[in-house]
Design a protein around this motif. Structure first.
Motif, PDB file in Angstrom:
ATOM      1  N   ARG A   1      32.463  33.195 -80.107  1.00  0.00           N
ATOM      2  CA  ARG A   1      32.020  33.245 -78.876  1.00  0.00           C
ATOM      3  C   ARG A   1      32.631  31.873 -77.859  1.00  0.00           C
ATOM      4  O   ARG A   1      33.000  31.968 -76.788  1.00  0.00           O
ATOM      5  CB  ARG A   1      30.531  33.415 -78.694  1.00  0.00           C
TER       6      ARG A   1
ATOM      7  N   LYS B   1      36.009  40.118 -73.488  1.00  0.00           N
ATOM      8  CA  LYS B   1      36.773  38.933 -73.139  1.00  0.00           C
ATOM      9  C   LYS B   1      38.083  39.322 -72.575  1.00  0.00           C
ATOM     10  O   LYS B   1      38.704  39.244 -71.675  1.00  0.00           O
ATOM     11  CB  LYS B   1      36.954  38.137 -74.332  1.00  0.00           C
TER      12      LYS B   1
ATOM     13  N   GLU C   1      37.962  40.404 -69.134  1.00  0.00           N
ATOM     14  CA  GLU C   1      37.598  39.569 -68.351  1.00  0.00           C
ATOM     15  C   GLU C   1      38.897  39.030 -68.106  1.00  0.00           C
ATOM     16  O   GLU C   1      39.159  38.493 -66.783  1.00  0.00           O
ATOM     17  CB  GLU C   1      36.540  38.212 -69.161  1.00  0.00           C
TER      18      GLU C   1
ATOM     19  N   ALA D   1      43.107  35.447 -77.809  1.00  0.00           N
ATOM     20  CA  ALA D   1      41.747  35.902 -78.266  1.00  0.00           C
ATOM     21  C   ALA D   1      41.853  36.662 -79.049  1.00  0.00           C
ATOM     22  O   ALA D   1      40.744  36.441 -80.215  1.00  0.00           O
ATOM     23  CB  ALA D   1      41.088  36.676 -76.937  1.00  0.00           C
TER      24      ALA D   1
ATOM     25  N   LEU E   1      36.326  31.803 -77.492  1.00  0.00           N
ATOM     26  CA  LEU E   1      36.857  32.477 -76.427  1.00  0.00           C
ATOM     27  C   LEU E   1      36.123  32.164 -75.202  1.00  0.00           C
ATOM     28  O   LEU E   1      36.766  32.529 -74.069  1.00  0.00           O
ATOM     29  CB  LEU E   1      36.262  34.206 -76.675  1.00  0.00           C
ATOM     30  N   VAL E   2      35.135  31.446 -74.881  1.00  0.00           N
ATOM     31  CA  VAL E   2      34.680  31.051 -73.704  1.00  0.00           C
ATOM     32  C   VAL E   2      35.644  29.878 -73.225  1.00  0.00           C
ATOM     33  O   VAL E   2      36.064  29.865 -71.784  1.00  0.00           O
ATOM     34  CB  VAL E   2      33.150  30.308 -73.698  1.00  0.00           C
TER      35      VAL E   2
END
Lengths: 187, 69
Positions: free
Chosen positions: A23, A180, A183, A119, A26-27
């Motif tokens: 997480r 992701k 996004e 990702a 990926l952020v």
């Protein structure tokens, strides 16, 4: 009698940690949309003390492609700018003497595909780590079965439980990736 | 919860629950390094779920021989 094995609990904790790392990773993949978490991990030299950037000011995203940092102490403005420039964010900060503005450029379709690939790579790494955790737990179960600490039936139950856990956490990793991807590809 | 079996021998906890006609289940906890010469199975944790007492039990060595004999 049911069975609960310490190795199973450890595996669950380790898998959760792996997902937490995924997480976080990926952020940090910048999808074009400004996100305060992108600045996580950037340290500012605050009177000789390395301090997280989110502790020296208020970070806001007033627009989808803009981040602003209102500093508590304007005297460290240049230190904060230096820290942002030194990070791998690839953004040049602008300031008005009190506030730092970070304008995130629109990313191209090709770049988006590259980010999706990245990702996917990170997610694959997490899935490999989850499978390695399963293997470690299975080895403990096998050893305990050999030493007659767990019965044949218990061993089968434990094997099934670790597989269920692995499937669940792998699915979670895929869900994180799907969100992701959405996004990144969102225009 | 009506009972407090923490550290109590499994056999004793079972005896009381049977006496009171309470439904229960047992979960054996296996650690990374279980005792091979354990002599006692005792209650580590207990919870009441869906009308059933669930006893989590572990194995212990209680006959400890010391240098003083």
């Amino acid at each position: 009698m049911q069975i609960k094995h310490e190795a199973l609990e450890t595996a669950a904790t380790k898998m959760d940690k792996t997902l937490g790392v995924l997480r976080k990773e990926l952020v940090s993949i910048r999808a074009g949309r400004a996100n305060a978490q992108l600045l996580d991990g950037i340290m500012v030299d605050y009177y000789g003390t390395p301090t997280p950037i989110n502790q020296v000011g208020n970070i806001a995203a007033p627009e989808p492609r803009l981040l602003t940092i209102s500093l508590w102490d304007a005297s460290i403005l240049h230190e904060v700018e230096k820290a942002i420039q030194a990070s791998d964010l690839g953004i040049n900060p602008a300031n008005d003497g009190k506030m730092i503005r970070l304008a995130f450029p629109e990313i191209t379709g090709e770049k988006r595909q590259e980010l999706v690939k990245l990702a996917k790579k990170k997610t694959e790494e997490a899935k490999v780590a989850i499978r390695a955790i399963r293997r470690d737990a299975n080895e403990v179960f096998k050893k305990d079965k050999k030493a007659s600490i767990v019965t044949e039936d218990d061993y089968e139950i434990l094997e099934k439980e670790i597989q269920t856990l692995t499937d669940k956490k792998t699915k979670e990793a895929e869900e994180i990736l799907a969100a992701k991807e959405k996004e990144i590809l969102e225009i | 919860m009506k009972y407090d079996f923490l550290g109590v021998e499994l056999k004793e906890a079972e005896r009381i629950l049977k006496r009171d006609k309470q439904p229960y289940s047992i979960v054996r906890y296996v650690s990374y390094r279980p005792y091979t010469d354990a002599d006692s199975t005792r209650v580590l944790r207990m919870r009441f779920r869906n009308g059933i007492y669930e006893l989590l039990v572990g194995e212990f060595i209680t006959n400890v021989r010391t240098s003083q004999g």
